[in-house]
Each structure stands twice: as C-alpha cells, then as structure tokens.
Design an enzyme around this catalytic site. Sequence first.
Site, PDB file in Angstrom:
ATOM      1  N   ASP A  75      30.697  40.104  41.330  1.00 31.25           N
ATOM      2  CA  ASP A  75      32.170  40.120  40.774  1.00 31.25           C
ATOM      3  C   ASP A  75      32.846  39.654  41.864  1.00 31.25           C
ATOM      4  OD1 ASP A  75      34.145  40.995  38.881  1.00 31.25           O
ATOM      5  OD2 ASP A  75      34.083  42.871  39.643  1.00 31.25           O
ATOM      6  N   HIS A  76      33.823  38.874  41.410  1.00 31.57           N
ATOM      7  CA  HIS A  76      34.957  38.233  42.228  1.00 31.57           C
ATOM      8  C   HIS A  76      34.407  37.560  43.600  1.00 31.57           C
ATOM      9  CE1 HIS A  76      38.346  39.514  39.589  1.00 31.57           C
ATOM     10  NE2 HIS A  76      37.703  40.755  39.558  1.00 31.57           N
ATOM     11  N   HIS A 173      43.884  45.381  36.912  1.00 35.40           N
ATOM     12  CA  HIS A 173      42.818  46.098  37.672  1.00 35.40           C
ATOM     13  C   HIS A 173      43.388  47.619  38.179  1.00 35.40           C
ATOM     14  CE1 HIS A 173      41.105  42.053  38.478  1.00 35.40           C
ATOM     15  NE2 HIS A 173      39.876  42.886  38.201  1.00 35.40           N
ATOM     16  N   GLY A 174      42.600  48.524  38.009  1.00 34.84           N
ATOM     17  CA  GLY A 174      42.940  49.634  38.543  1.00 34.84           C
ATOM     18  C   GLY A 174      43.373  50.852  37.432  1.00 34.84           C
ATOM     19  N   GLY A 204      39.658  44.059  34.250  1.00 32.71           N
ATOM     20  CA  GLY A 204      40.897  45.148  34.237  1.00 32.71           C
ATOM     21  C   GLY A 204      40.873  45.786  32.856  1.00 32.71           C
ATOM     22  N   ALA A 205      39.704  45.971  32.138  1.00 31.55           N
ATOM     23  CA  ALA A 205      39.683  46.448  30.841  1.00 31.55           C
ATOM     24  C   ALA A 205      39.468  47.977  30.673  1.00 31.55           C
ATOM     25  CB  ALA A 205      38.541  45.908  30.142  1.00 31.55           C
ATOM     26  N   ASN A 246      35.069  43.639  31.696  1.00 29.94           N
ATOM     27  CA  ASN A 246      34.627  44.265  32.961  1.00 29.94           C
ATOM     28  C   ASN A 246      35.240  45.811  33.190  1.00 29.94           C
ATOM     29  OD1 ASN A 246      33.893  41.847  33.708  1.00 29.94           O
ATOM     30  ND2 ASN A 246      34.889  41.471  35.232  1.00 29.94           N
ATOM     31  N   THR A 249      37.012  51.044  37.129  1.00 28.28           N
ATOM     32  CA  THR A 249      37.960  52.102  37.131  1.00 28.28           C
ATOM     33  C   THR A 249      37.568  53.471  36.352  1.00 28.28           C
ATOM     34  OG1 THR A 249      39.752  50.675  37.774  1.00 28.28           O
ATOM     35  CG2 THR A 249      40.225  52.978  36.858  1.00 28.28           C
TER      36      THR A 249
HETATM   37  P1  13P Z   1      39.193  47.833  35.849  1.00 34.81           P
HETATM   38  O1  13P Z   1      39.787  48.168  37.144  1.00 34.81           O
HETATM   39  O2  13P Z   1      40.053  47.913  34.722  1.00 34.81           O
HETATM   40  O3  13P Z   1      38.104  49.087  35.516  1.00 34.81           O
HETATM   41  O4  13P Z   1      38.606  46.416  35.863  1.00 34.81           O
HETATM   42  C1  13P Z   1      37.578  46.196  36.558  1.00 34.81           C
HETATM   43  C2  13P Z   1      37.198  44.779  37.034  1.00 34.81           C
HETATM   44  O5  13P Z   1      37.970  43.687  36.160  1.00 34.81           O
HETATM   45  C3  13P Z   1      35.994  44.357  37.691  1.00 34.81           C
HETATM   46  O6  13P Z   1      36.097  43.100  37.963  1.00 34.81           O
HETATM   47  O1  G3H Z   2      37.826  44.016  40.118  1.00 35.67           O
HETATM   48  C1  G3H Z   2      37.704  44.898  40.988  1.00 35.67           C
HETATM   49  C2  G3H Z   2      36.440  45.868  40.849  1.00 35.67           C
HETATM   50  O2  G3H Z   2      37.003  46.757  40.404  1.00 35.67           O
HETATM   51  C3  G3H Z   2      35.752  45.936  41.956  1.00 35.67           C
HETATM   52  O3  G3H Z   2      36.477  46.537  43.197  1.00 35.67           O
HETATM   53  O4  G3H Z   2      36.437  45.035  45.124  1.00 35.67           O
HETATM   54  O5  G3H Z   2      37.031  47.565  45.249  1.00 35.67           O
HETATM   55  O6  G3H Z   2      34.809  46.926  44.659  1.00 35.67           O
HETATM   56  P1  G3H Z   2      36.193  46.197  44.579  1.00 35.67           P
HETATM   57 ZN    ZN Z   3      38.062  42.041  37.894  1.00 37.45          ZN
END
Ligand code: 13P
Ligand code: G3H
Ligand code: ZN
Length: 300
Positions: A75-76, A173-174, A204-205, A246, A249
């Site tokens: 992820d990212h 996100h968050g 960010g869903a 995704n 949170t």
């Molecule tokens: P949330 O913070 O909405 O759960 O999003 C997570 C996310 O996009 C991880 O890549």
């Molecule tokens: O998009 C971000 C995810 O919630 C992952 O968060 O980079 O703090 O592990 P993190």
């Molecule tokens: Zn993300």
Amino acid sequence: MEILSAARVGKYGVGAFNTNNMEITQAILEAAEESRSPVIVALSEGGLKYGGKDLVNMVIDMSKSATVPVAVHLDHGSSFESCLQTIRYGFTSVMIDKSHEDEETNIRETKRVVKAAHAVGVTVEAEIGRLGGVEEHVVVTEDEVALTKPEEAERFMAATGTDYLAIAIGTSHGANKGKGRPYIDHQRIVEIANRVPNPLVMHGASGVPQDVVARLNAAGGQLKDATGIHEDDVRKAVTEGIAKINTDTDLRLALTMRVREVLMNDPKQFDPRKILGPAREEMKRIVKERIEVFGSANKA
Ligand code: 13P
Ligand code: G3H
Ligand code: ZN
C-alpha cells in the site's frame, strides 16, 4: 489481478484491508473465508517497518493457505526500491504512489515499476489526484487536495500501463473525513470510468462506524468529530467503476475500542489473549460488514 477485473465487470468491490499483526490478518482472512469473498491484504511501508520480514512471512503464509483468493499488496509504495523489495518478498501486487509529484514524474516512476513488476507477473496500482489526510510518508492538508481529472486519468493509463488506478473523488485518509457526510463526486467517478476501463480504487473509504467511536470514547478514548464515508456512497461507487476499496481506519478503531473496553471492565486482566482476542472478533465483524457493503460476498 483477476479478482479486481472480475469486480469491475461485475460491479462490486474487493476490500483491501491493512494489516500490521497476526490478529488483524486473521480477522481479515477469517471474515473473507466465512463470507466466501476474495480479499486483498495490504501492508504499508509503515507496517513493513513495524513488523519486518517476520510479519511479511506470516501474512504471505496465511494468505496462501486461505480457502478464498487472496492478494498480498504493498500500500502506498513510495519508491521503485520499495516495490521491488516487496515483489522479491512474494507480494502479488504493488502500489507506486507518486501522486504528490508532478504528472511527468508520476508517469516516469510508475512506468519503471510497471515494467519491472509485469516482468515477474505482479500487477500495479498507481494514483493520480491527491486525497486529504495522513499516510506514513505524506501529510496532505485540505488546501492541497486535488480531485482526479478524467482526461489526465486517461492519459496516465495510456502512458504507464498501470493495472488499477487510485482516484481522488472526495474521500480522505484517517478518522476525520469532514464535517457531516463527506461529499463524494460520483459524476467524476463515472467520467473517469468512461475513459478508463481498468478497475478504479477508492482510498480513504472507511465508514468510521459511530457506534464504535461512541464505545471507544466511553472507554476513555478522545476522538473528536470522527466521520467516515457513508455506506450508500460506497455501494453506489462500486456500480460506477470502483473495484478496490481500501480500509484501515475502521479496523484500527475496532481494535482500540475493544482493547479499551476489556481493560476498563477488567482492570486485573493481563493475559494478551484475553485482551487481543475480543479485538480480533470485533475486527472480523467489521470486515464482514464491509464485505456486505462492497457486494463481494459469495464471489470467491
Ligand atoms: P482509511 O483511513 O479510510 O481506512 O483509508 C485507508 C487507505 O486508504 C489505505 O490505503
Ligand atoms: O493509507 C494509509 C494507510 O492507512 C496506512 O497507514 O502508513 O500509517 O501504515 P500507515
Ligand atoms: Zn490509501
């Protein structure tokens, strides 16, 4: 990734849930198995730093023995190196996220990753546009948010050969996604989907369930103005082209809430299994609920 192509065609979403430990991974996989749903287990660079190779080995091992299709996804990913490292570890999917750079850099760096990943059968996610909120390596303020432009999405996909595309359409996100119900730009999803046939990704869903937030705060937490994406927006988005959704949170909230409750109700407790076991059950419940909203139950 076949599970995502099938989801785009079938107009449902596959959940990508972030994990950082055994209990979270078990909650994700057990929920997916009980719902007969394909699922994506995601590790961020922060997660990799926290759990190291032990976490990676455990997640890959558990995913391989699951009875539903499971992808293990970076992820990212912030760099070519980090994508390559996780491909070597055995991840089946990587995200290269250069959405905070200019278009030319994003295209150049994404192309590099696509070329290397495709050579070994790994599929790639990239992102254009900018979501709000915090990730391990980037903080985006409200003024810096930039929704994805449909023509840019089309250009980017043609130039890079990316398999699935993360788009900015109003999510962030968050646990604080805006005051009231965050506005999701459905028209924009439709316009992007008309130009891009690939699976689209909603970051960010999280729904940020208000009952979970209330219980967390009642057990000593101090979360203020926590809001998430309305489930009707997610249900609609999957009919419009979103195929990967995704969620991190919601699981963080569920885990923290149950740990707080157990410790508050039973101050003499110090057995980790009695503390983390209930948290695992709570996360499993949340994953199952999300799978119902995404429409991926019984698609495995
Ligand atoms: P949330 O913070 O909405 O759960 O999003 C997570 C996310 O996009 C991880 O890549
Ligand atoms: O998009 C971000 C995810 O919630 C992952 O968060 O980079 O703090 O592990 P993190
Ligand atoms: Zn993300």
